[in-house]
Scaffold this motif. Sequence first.
Motif, PDB file in Angstrom:
ATOM      1  N   UNK A 310     -43.800   8.614 124.944  1.00 51.77           N
ATOM      2  CA  UNK A 310     -44.235   9.057 126.265  1.00 51.77           C
ATOM      3  C   UNK A 310     -45.026  10.358 126.154  1.00 51.77           C
ATOM      4  N   UNK A 311     -46.001  10.512 127.080  1.00 51.49           N
ATOM      5  CA  UNK A 311     -46.796  11.733 127.127  1.00 51.49           C
ATOM      6  C   UNK A 311     -46.101  12.767 128.011  1.00 51.49           C
ATOM      7  N   UNK A 312     -46.119  14.019 127.576  1.00 55.64           N
ATOM      8  CA  UNK A 312     -45.616  15.095 128.408  1.00 55.64           C
ATOM      9  C   UNK A 312     -44.119  15.033 128.627  1.00 55.64           C
ATOM     10  N   UNK A 372     -55.865  12.615 124.094  1.00 59.04           N
ATOM     11  CA  UNK A 372     -56.332  12.025 125.337  1.00 59.04           C
ATOM     12  C   UNK A 372     -55.239  12.078 126.408  1.00 59.04           C
ATOM     13  N   UNK A 373     -53.992  11.818 125.998  1.00 58.03           N
ATOM     14  CA  UNK A 373     -52.885  11.799 126.942  1.00 58.03           C
ATOM     15  C   UNK A 373     -52.601  13.143 127.580  1.00 58.03           C
ATOM     16  N   UNK A 374     -53.035  14.219 126.940  1.00 59.23           N
ATOM     17  CA  UNK A 374     -52.811  15.555 127.493  1.00 59.23           C
ATOM     18  C   UNK A 374     -53.802  15.912 128.601  1.00 59.23           C
ATOM     19  N   UNK A 375     -54.863  15.118 128.738  1.00 58.97           N
ATOM     20  CA  UNK A 375     -55.882  15.422 129.747  1.00 58.97           C
ATOM     21  C   UNK A 375     -55.403  14.936 131.105  1.00 58.97           C
ATOM     22  N   UNK A 376     -55.296  15.843 132.036  1.00 62.72           N
ATOM     23  CA  UNK A 376     -54.816  15.504 133.376  1.00 62.72           C
ATOM     24  C   UNK A 376     -55.850  15.902 134.428  1.00 62.72           C
ATOM     25  N   UNK A 377     -56.089  15.020 135.375  1.00 61.83           N
ATOM     26  CA  UNK A 377     -56.971  15.310 136.513  1.00 61.83           C
ATOM     27  C   UNK A 377     -56.643  14.307 137.601  1.00 61.83           C
ATOM     28  N   UNK A 378     -56.765  14.726 138.837  1.00 65.86           N
ATOM     29  CA  UNK A 378     -56.368  13.859 139.950  1.00 65.86           C
ATOM     30  C   UNK A 378     -57.204  12.589 140.038  1.00 65.86           C
ATOM     31  N   UNK A 383     -52.236   8.473 131.645  1.00 64.27           N
ATOM     32  CA  UNK A 383     -51.555   7.710 130.603  1.00 64.27           C
ATOM     33  C   UNK A 383     -50.080   8.110 130.590  1.00 64.27           C
ATOM     34  N   UNK A 384     -49.181   7.111 130.524  1.00 64.72           N
ATOM     35  CA  UNK A 384     -47.749   7.389 130.553  1.00 64.72           C
ATOM     36  C   UNK A 384     -47.113   7.288 129.164  1.00 64.72           C
ATOM     37  N   UNK A 385     -47.560   6.301 128.381  1.00 66.57           N
ATOM     38  CA  UNK A 385     -46.913   6.101 127.075  1.00 66.57           C
ATOM     39  C   UNK A 385     -47.812   5.238 126.203  1.00 66.57           C
ATOM     40  N   UNK A 386     -47.466   5.191 124.918  1.00 74.54           N
ATOM     41  CA  UNK A 386     -48.171   4.286 124.007  1.00 74.54           C
ATOM     42  C   UNK A 386     -47.181   3.728 122.999  1.00 74.54           C
ATOM     43  N   UNK A 396     -49.776   2.391 128.088  1.00 74.35           N
ATOM     44  CA  UNK A 396     -49.124   2.188 129.382  1.00 74.35           C
ATOM     45  C   UNK A 396     -49.641   3.254 130.341  1.00 74.35           C
ATOM     46  N   UNK A 397     -50.099   2.828 131.512  1.00 75.08           N
ATOM     47  CA  UNK A 397     -50.600   3.778 132.501  1.00 75.08           C
ATOM     48  C   UNK A 397     -50.241   3.295 133.905  1.00 75.08           C
ATOM     49  N   UNK A 398     -50.559   4.113 134.897  1.00 71.93           N
ATOM     50  CA  UNK A 398     -50.242   3.755 136.280  1.00 71.93           C
ATOM     51  C   UNK A 398     -51.049   2.536 136.712  1.00 71.93           C
TER      52      UNK A 398
END
Length: 603
Positions: A310-312, A372-378, A383-386, A396-398
């Motif tokens: 999981x990311x974050x 890539x998973x660390x990049x966040x923007x509205x 990305x949730x997991x790999x 895995x993403x929303x």
Amino acid sequence: MRPHFFICFLLSIIFFLLSFSIAHSDLSSDTTALLALRKAVAGRSLLWNISELTPCNWTGVICQANRVIELRLPAMGLSGRLPLTIGNLSELQTLSLRFNALSGPLPADIGNLASLRNLYLQGNLFTGEIPVFIFNLHNLVRLNLANNNFTGLISPDFNKLKRLATLYLEGNQLNGSIPDLNLGSLDQFNVSSNKLTGPIPERLASKPANSFEGNSLCGKPLFLCNATSNGDNSKLSGGAIAGIVIACVIGFLLILMILIFLCQRKTSKQGGEDPQHGEVGVSGEKPVADSGRAPALAAQRGGTNKGLVFFGNIPKEFDLEDLLRASAEVLGKGTFGTTYKASLDVGMTMAVKRLKDVNVSEKEFREKIEAVGKINHENLVPLRAYYFNKDEKLLVCDYMPMGSLSALLHGNRGAGRTPINWDTRSSIALGAARAIAHLHSEGPRMSHGNIKSSNILLTRTFEARVSDFGLAHLAGATAAPNRIDGYRAPEVTDSRKISQKADVYSFGVLLLELLTGKAPNHSELNEERVDLPRWVLSVVKDEWTSEVFDLELLRYQNVEEDMVQLLQVAISCTAQYPDNRPSMQQVSTQIEELCSSHDKSSS
């Protein structure tokens, strides 16, 4: 000598005045015909200044030698029936009334336009049979009657039009067979989406298959027609009947054996897990017969398995086992793999992308995907997991419930479609621009690499969420998007090395897609079949800017100026040379200013 000279001079003056009078009379006749057209079709855009002495300065009217030779009024919101007086434009060479709402049969006096070379009437509501007077237009080179409501047969009298190079009749209600068209000059031909039957004439067998689809036709370039024979040969022989019976018996036995095998397998699984098959569930992409769903997403278990990463610091509400037990529905197959909608037993719905053609080591994969998973923007799809092993790579993403911008723009173009207004389109453009600009701010080497409308996903309120960012750096050269998809910048030769300026080009094509409603890989953007940026440039160059816009946008008032401004942004993004393109931050700022200005003027 002097009286003789005076008489000659006087005769010359009289001849000149007569010629001027005749020419003026002809132009007056053209003016009368144009005014009758304006009155009959009541187009909102035909704001002609009728006080002018000549119609040659009116929008869409082109003159030569003091006569009207071209009348181009595409996508002007014209409606109603064409008046009979249109045939008085006796020197007309081009008549373009495409993409309006004109109805009824074609007026008979079009047959009087002896000089007519180009007739573009596609995208209207014309009815009736293709009139016979069309076949009197012997100078006709291009004829486009597509996407109307014409009925009846395709007449063999088209063979009278010896200079015809383009014949587009698709999207009508034509029936019967295709006549044998012996036209050596015929280059562009399409009769798809009609009610035609029978074999395709041999002379047309070299045309593309999509020129005939949507009918009950056979023969090259489609499937071969069933051979017909006479007498006893038309009946099945005893041997053939015996063969069919034997095949049916064998097929029944095979089905029975498969059912027995499946029942035994189910029984063994109820007693415990089958060590040969591992997890129950996600196995391939083949849909279940009744539901249209894949039973699950079965990741292969070969190699090291460390589960989902999981990311974050997000709560881990599901694990790999939950994912593998989920029912999975195929959402689409893209450049980098197949995406599924996974409905988990824990009550969550996620989107899972099964990556293909990943040609990097595990260490490199983990480093790049975690960056890539660390990049966040509205406006980015988070990305949730790999999951990684040597045989399977999952992301895995929303899940975005409203699908993609591509489906919104190009899906359900028929009756019952809800038009996409300017506010929705400009808002999507702004959200996508902000997301890509944020990506680029992560560093000069960070690019999206695969910008297209199918990768712009939408929330329930139609806000843009950009997906598939950063994946181009993981893929091998075999996964390169083809140049013909219409989004790829001309300088790109390696899909793994797409620059930020190449992203800008792709985003410019996306803006053009939003404005025109046309997919960049559309094979018939216009009569010349050029790509979307070149087609838009050619139209704007000829000052027919309104022709490029989607008809759905033309119905909205007070947005033309905003549409033109966004069109200018798109054209700057699709400049041939990378150095001539703006940065994504500049593009985002320009669109934001445009949207803010529109909001103020609307309030």
